[in-house]
Design an enzyme around this catalytic site. Structure first.
Site, PDB file in Angstrom:
ATOM      1  N   TYR A 177       2.842  -7.379  17.709  1.00 19.33           N
ATOM      2  CA  TYR A 177       3.170  -6.538  16.546  1.00 19.33           C
ATOM      3  C   TYR A 177       3.909  -5.276  17.007  1.00 19.33           C
ATOM      4  O   TYR A 177       4.978  -4.948  16.497  1.00 19.33           O
ATOM      5  CB  TYR A 177       1.872  -6.173  15.815  1.00 19.33           C
ATOM      6  CG  TYR A 177       2.038  -5.147  14.712  1.00 19.33           C
ATOM      7  CD1 TYR A 177       2.658  -5.488  13.506  1.00 19.33           C
ATOM      8  CD2 TYR A 177       1.573  -3.841  14.869  1.00 19.33           C
ATOM      9  CE1 TYR A 177       2.806  -4.543  12.494  1.00 19.33           C
ATOM     10  CE2 TYR A 177       1.719  -2.896  13.861  1.00 19.33           C
ATOM     11  CZ  TYR A 177       2.338  -3.257  12.675  1.00 19.33           C
ATOM     12  OH  TYR A 177       2.489  -2.309  11.677  1.00 19.33           O
ATOM     13  N   GLN A 182       0.828  -1.201   0.000  1.00 16.71           N
ATOM     14  CA  GLN A 182       0.000   0.000   0.000  1.00 16.71           C
ATOM     15  C   GLN A 182       0.874   1.268   0.000  1.00 16.71           C
ATOM     16  O   GLN A 182       0.739   2.137  -0.865  1.00 16.71           O
ATOM     17  CB  GLN A 182      -0.874  -0.068   1.252  1.00 16.71           C
ATOM     18  CG  GLN A 182      -1.930   0.987   1.364  1.00 16.71           C
ATOM     19  CD  GLN A 182      -2.931   0.649   2.452  1.00 16.71           C
ATOM     20  OE1 GLN A 182      -4.112   0.734   2.216  1.00 16.71           O
ATOM     21  NE2 GLN A 182      -2.486   0.288   3.631  1.00 16.71           N
ATOM     22  N   TYR A 184       5.634  -7.613   8.598  1.00 25.13           N
ATOM     23  CA  TYR A 184       4.526  -8.550   8.860  1.00 25.13           C
ATOM     24  C   TYR A 184       3.457  -7.706   9.550  1.00 25.13           C
ATOM     25  O   TYR A 184       3.595  -7.361  10.723  1.00 25.13           O
ATOM     26  CB  TYR A 184       5.042  -9.683   9.743  1.00 25.13           C
ATOM     27  CG  TYR A 184       4.043 -10.788  10.035  1.00 25.13           C
ATOM     28  CD1 TYR A 184       3.084 -11.187   9.103  1.00 25.13           C
ATOM     29  CD2 TYR A 184       4.091 -11.477  11.249  1.00 25.13           C
ATOM     30  CE1 TYR A 184       2.199 -12.214   9.375  1.00 25.13           C
ATOM     31  CE2 TYR A 184       3.205 -12.508  11.530  1.00 25.13           C
ATOM     32  CZ  TYR A 184       2.258 -12.870  10.588  1.00 25.13           C
ATOM     33  OH  TYR A 184       1.379 -13.888  10.865  1.00 25.13           O
ATOM     34  N   ASP A 222       2.185   3.593  15.034  1.00 25.66           N
ATOM     35  CA  ASP A 222       1.653   4.162  16.287  1.00 25.66           C
ATOM     36  C   ASP A 222       1.454   3.066  17.341  1.00 25.66           C
ATOM     37  O   ASP A 222       1.352   3.369  18.535  1.00 25.66           O
ATOM     38  CB  ASP A 222       0.319   4.882  16.027  1.00 25.66           C
ATOM     39  CG  ASP A 222      -0.727   3.993  15.359  1.00 25.66           C
ATOM     40  OD1 ASP A 222      -0.348   3.064  14.607  1.00 25.66           O
ATOM     41  OD2 ASP A 222      -1.928   4.229  15.579  1.00 25.66           O
ATOM     42  N   ILE A 277      13.302 -10.013   3.670  1.00 29.29           N
ATOM     43  CA  ILE A 277      14.091  -9.203   4.617  1.00 29.29           C
ATOM     44  C   ILE A 277      14.458  -9.985   5.876  1.00 29.29           C
ATOM     45  O   ILE A 277      15.401  -9.627   6.587  1.00 29.29           O
ATOM     46  CB  ILE A 277      13.408  -7.855   4.982  1.00 29.29           C
ATOM     47  CG1 ILE A 277      12.097  -8.061   5.735  1.00 29.29           C
ATOM     48  CG2 ILE A 277      13.271  -6.940   3.781  1.00 29.29           C
ATOM     49  CD1 ILE A 277      11.686  -6.844   6.543  1.00 29.29           C
TER      50      ILE A 277
END
Ligand SMILES: NC(=O)c1ccc[n+]([C@@H]2O[C@H](COP(=O)([O-])OP(=O)(O)OC[C@H]3O[C@@H](n4cnc5c(N)ncnc54)[C@H](OP(=O)(O)O)[C@@H]3O)[C@@H](O)[C@H]2O)c1
Length: 306
Positions: free
Chosen positions: A143, A18, A66, A107, A42
């Site tokens: 994450y 995106q 990811y 964020d 990567i």
């Protein structure tokens, strides 16, 4: 008309994602090397070495990650392998090449505020304050933790770095890792369902990848290294974002605000993760438009409105 710098090679990972696809568009005045997941892994140091040494870029923009926030909870090894060690691999080889490195973060490195921090972060009226680059991140999901670990590798291993944190991305290509974006999901559900139920207690700054890409293109020509928060101006909850999307599209489906508890997900999300583009503001570079203007522009680009 932008000056053309064909002598400057900019390598973009996640080039069909995106953000990556918008970056490749706005960087056309440079020689762009777009690498997709088919070209580079990567998480594998050898793959990173091979591709970076093949092209010897002056600047590297790492958007690859990811990004499936919920899956990271059950696929913790994959999350750290790509988001933390992948960033480490990119940083090591960027440094060896003497390249500038722009690494994209999130964020979701924020949100884990203890009581004392909540109190100290509140302004006089009890309103939370947007996070600046000088606030200490405390992630609450795998994450977020893996992305923060990636940031730390970049900071320690590659001095010529820009760490760019953004939030709630929407772009014309749609997140390849998520199969679309929130705007598209809301437009689809508004046509399929009698009513929509959307979380109203997670506040953030929706950001158009085209605007983010434009600001990154500006930054890479500078030596203002460090952490940057780059989002569209203003903030809202997912419920408020959904309301604006449907209003612009002229869709009348009722939207019911719900709490995060009423929409259980594997990963915890911050209730408040609004980023302040403070570093940009200090440099006189914060001319990001509001998320409402950006959203309208996105919907025009997609042909949904005139
Ligand atoms: N989406 C958001 O709301 C959001 C918010 C804040 C920050 N961010 C950050 O912004 C960046 C870009 O996000 P996006 O929304 O543009 O995501 P995206 O559309 O899913 O793009 C990520 C790209 O990275 C590639 N990729 C994934 N794993 C890879 C690996 N191990 N090696 C090489 N390439 C790999 C993907 O390819 P495949 O799909 O083929 O695997 C995809 O092209 C990420 O770093 C993300 O953490 C995103």
């Amino acid at each position: 008309m932008k000056p053309r710098y064909f002598h400057t090679k900019v390598l973009v990972t996640g080039a069909n994602g995106q953000l990556g696809s918008d970056l490749c568009k706005v960087l056309q005045h440079f020689e762009v090397i777009p690498l997709t997941h088919r070209d580079i892994e990567i998480g594998d140091m050898n793959s990173v070495k091979q591709m970076f040494n093949k092209y010897k870029p002056d600047t590297i923009i790492n958007t690859a990650a990811y990004v499936q926030v919920d899956d990271c909870e059950t696929e913790q090894d994959k999350a750290f392998l790509i988001n933390a060690l992948g960033a480490r691999n990119v940083a090591v080889v960027a440094q060896e090449l003497g390249a500038k490195l722009i690494h994209i973060s999130t964020d979701y490195v924020f949100g884990g505020v203890g009581e004392t921090l909540v109190v100290s972060r509140k302004s006089g009226g009890g309103k939370p304050l947007p996070y600046t680059e000088f606030d200490t991140p405390i992630p609450i999901s795998v994450y977020g933790k893996s992305k923060l670990a990636g940031e730390n590798f970049i900071r320690h291993l590659c001095p010529k770095h820009f760490i760019v944190r953004s939030s709630g991305l929407f772009g014309v290509a749609g997140a390849s890792g998520k199969g679309g974006n929130f705007v598209e999901t809301m437009l689809r559900l508004a046509k399929e369902r009698d009513e929509l139920r959307v979380v109203n207690d997670q506040v953030f700054s929706p950001t158009y990848t085209k605007d983010l890409a434009g600001k990154i293109a500006q930054l890479i020509e500078t030596e203002y290294y460090g952490i940057f928060h780059i989002t569209n101006k203003g903030s809202c909850s997912w419920y408020e974002f959904a309301k604006e999307i449907l209003k612009l599209a002229g869709l009348k489906a009722p939207i019911i605000p719900i709490t995060s508890d009423q929409y259980p997900q594997k990963a915890r999300r911050p209730h408040y993760s609004v980023l302040h583009n403070y570093h940009l503001r200090l440099l006189g570079l914060d001319d990001m438009r509001t998320w409402q203007e950006a959203l309208k522009n996105y919907m025009i680009s997609k042909g949904y409105i005139k």
